[in-house]
Structures are given as structure tokens and as C-alpha cells.
Design an enzyme around this catalytic site. Structure first.
Site, PDB file in Angstrom:
ATOM      1  CD  GLU A  30      -3.158   0.588   0.165  1.00 43.95           C
ATOM      2  OE1 GLU A  30      -2.613   1.649  -0.235  1.00 43.95           O
ATOM      3  OE2 GLU A  30      -4.340   0.306  -0.090  1.00 43.95           O
ATOM      4  NE  ARG A 114      -5.647  -2.560   8.808  1.00 52.17           N
ATOM      5  CZ  ARG A 114      -5.484  -1.928   7.651  1.00 52.17           C
ATOM      6  NH1 ARG A 114      -5.170  -0.636   7.641  1.00 52.17           N
ATOM      7  NH2 ARG A 114      -5.655  -2.545   6.502  1.00 52.17           N
ATOM      8  CG  ASN A 116      -7.122   1.453   5.077  1.00 52.19           C
ATOM      9  OD1 ASN A 116      -6.205   0.635   5.150  1.00 52.19           O
ATOM     10  ND2 ASN A 116      -7.913   1.533   4.023  1.00 52.19           N
ATOM     11  CG  ASN A 162      -9.021   2.323   0.675  1.00 52.29           C
ATOM     12  OD1 ASN A 162      -7.822   2.570   0.841  1.00 52.29           O
ATOM     13  ND2 ASN A 162      -9.536   1.125   0.908  1.00 52.29           N
ATOM     14  CG  ASP A 212      -7.396  -0.247  -2.070  1.00 53.14           C
ATOM     15  OD1 ASP A 212      -7.028   0.595  -1.227  1.00 53.14           O
ATOM     16  OD2 ASP A 212      -7.211  -1.461  -1.902  1.00 53.14           O
TER      17      ASP A 212
END
Length: 305
Positions: A30, A114, A116, A162, A212
Site C-alpha cells: 500500500e 485500524r 487506513n 480509501n 482502493d
């Protein structure tokens, strides 16, 4: 950092010179970022916490394990090094040693979330959202983290944040909820960081496509990696599809322009969720891909904290 193999030149070039730059083997690669100070492309593996560095001039790749459960996202700091998301908090990271220093607690521990995707803006703020670890509960949120450490919640009811990106003029901010299949646009006041007029920019509900990670190019177009969709898509500022580039991997995760002229588009990918037979057909899964699609990118903004 631990030296890796030289980046592979394997695989026949396809459209736009698509190639495997680094066979990284990431579980969930990522947040690729081009760093002009090191002339290198940096990215993370979220669930096998690693910080990667790739020098395209030499082909050298190195990685360093980071002592945390998750690495959620990555940003350059004006003061040097990186800002990284670690679970529900942010920390500064020294890439030479991997040492983390706490910076800000964004969410309470124990929520089952969490942090991101995130991105800095030109004013030095950091925009980041959280995600539900179970991938179905709308209990996450989107935040603005100021250089002084203040954390301001922008909206909640999120499943997986995202597609965080900022338009070249810094007056539009993009963000998605991958599991709601929608990308929003906000009006952004550059001086204050105030968001307003949220609207749906791209609605993938009918297809179930999962937006994403993303970046913008110098033309103001939005490039999005479609997780599970095996492609990257360039959208015009009004949301219209401008072009689609298929990839030989099911799970592209994020995109970033890099190189000295910002004309190489780097794509991180994931092995996560892929069955063994699919992985056998996708040798580039988990690797860092590169291509030259034509448009020019922009330097990454840096966090001022």
C-alpha cells in the site's frame, strides 16, 4: 534496511510499458510515495509490517521490518522521515532505523478498527480514515490531523476508508468507502482545512467495484486502483471514466506517480484474499508494478508536524 533482490525485469512489457518493478511478495502492499530527497519510491506492507524502498536508477530494493501490528499509511514529513499509521495512532518513523515515535492518538483502542488510507495536503495537514477490521460494520470515521497534533473528525459511519486524494488546486478532497462502493468529493478550504458540500462523485453500487488507493495527476484527473477488479481507472474531475488499464493481478491497492519527471505510475498490489490456484496464475501479485501511461503526476505534499 535489509537489502532485497534487484528489481526484476521479468515479464513481457505490455500496454504502457507495464512491468514488474519489484517482486516484493507483499501480503497487502500500500501507499506508494515518491520521495524527491532520496529519489526513491517508498511503500508499505500493511499486515506484514514492512517499509520498502526502491531506487529505479539502480534497480535496488530494500525493506525494513517495523515493530507494530499494522502499518496503515505513509506520508512524507517536512522535517524528514515519515508519518505512519500504527493501529489507531500516528507515529513518526526514521527510515534508517525503523524507530517509531508517538505523534497523535486518532481513535480509541479497542474499537475493532485500524487506521487506513491517508494523504497530506499542501498546507501540511494529514487526512486519514479508519476501517472496521471485520469489513462490514460502519463504525469507522474520517479525520483531519493538524501539524500541532489536533485531530478533527470529519464524518463517521464508514466501513473502510480509501481513495484519499487532493486536487491540484487544493480545493477538492476525494475519499471513498470501499465497502459502500462509493467515492465522494468535498469542497476543501485550503486556508482552514474546512470541508463542505460532500457529494457522490463515483457510484460503484451497481457493479460492486471496490475503489482502493488513489492519486491525482497534473490534469486534475483521479487515478484509482480497483481492489478485486484487476485494473486501474482514470476519472475526469467530474467523475467520468477517462481510461481503464487492465492489470495481470486481481488486487491492485494504490497508485502514485514518481520518477524525476513524475511520469512513471507505480502500483502496489496484494496477495491477500487470493486462493493458491489464483496466486499460481498471478506471479506479479504482491509486487510493485510500474508503467508509463502518458499523463504527468505531481510531487507528494508533506506533513508539517
Amino acid at each position: 534496511m535489509t537489502s532485497g533482490r534487484r528489481a526484476a525485469a521479468s515479464g513481457a512489457a505490455t500496454d504502457h510499458g507495464l512491468r514488474l518493478a519489484v517482486p516484493a511478495g507483499d501480503l497487502l502492499g500500500e501507499t506508494p510515495i515518491w520521495c524527491p530527497r532520496t529519489n526513491a519510491l517508498w511503500w508499505i506492507d500493511i499486515e506484514r509490517p514492512r517499509l520498502h524502498r526502491y531506487d529505479p536508477a539502480t534497480g535496488r530494493h530494500a525493506e525494513r521490518a517495523i515493530a507494530t501490528t499494522y502499518l496503515g499509511s505513509l506520508a512524507l514529513r517536512q522535517a524528514g522521515g515519515f508519518l505512519v499509521a500504527t493501529g489507531s495512532a500516528l507515529a513518526t518513523c526514521d527510515p534508517e532505523t525503523g524507530r517509531l515515535a508517538p505523534f497523535a492518538q486518532v481513535e480509541d483502542e479497542g474499537l475493532g478498527n485500524r487506521l487506513n488510507d491517508g494523504r497530506a495536503d499542501a498546507a501540511g495537514r494529514f487526512w486519514i480514515g479508519s476501517m472496521d477490521l471485520a469489513l462490514h460494520r460502519p463504525q469507522a470515521a474520517f479525520y483531519c490531523v493538524h501539524p500541532d497534533g489536533r485531530v478533527v473528525r470529519q464524518h463517521d459511519g464508514v466501513i473502510v476508508t480509501n481513495t484519499v486524494a487532493v486536487a491540484p488546486d487544493q480545493r477538492t478532497l476525494y475519499v471513498s468507502d470501499t465497502r459502500r462502493f462509493v467515492v465522494w468529493a468535498y469542497d476543501l478550504a485550503p486556508a482552514t482545512g474546512t470541508l463542505s458540500r460532500r457529494r457522490v462523485l463515483i457510484d460503484h453500487t451497481a457493479t460492486g467495484d471496490r475503489p482502493d488507493g488513489a492519486c491525482v495527476d497534473a490534469d486534475g484527473c483521479l487515478w484509482i486502483a480497483m481492489f478485486g477488479g484487476g485494473r486501474i481507472v482514470r476519472h475526469a474531475p467530474d467523475g467520468r471514466v477517462d481510461r481503464v488499464i487492465p492489470l495481470p493481478v486481481t488486487n491492485p491497492t494504490c497508485v502514485a506517480f514518481g520518477g524525476p519527471d513524475y511520469r512513471t505510475l507505480y502500483v502496489t498490489t496484494a496477495r491477500k484474499f487470493l486462493a493458491p490456484d489464483v496466486l499460481a496464475r498471478e506471479p506479479w501479485a504482491g509486487g510493485l508494478l510500474a508503467l508509463e501511461p502518458g499523463p504527468q503526476g505531481l510531487p507528494e505534499a508533506m506533513f508539517a508536524g
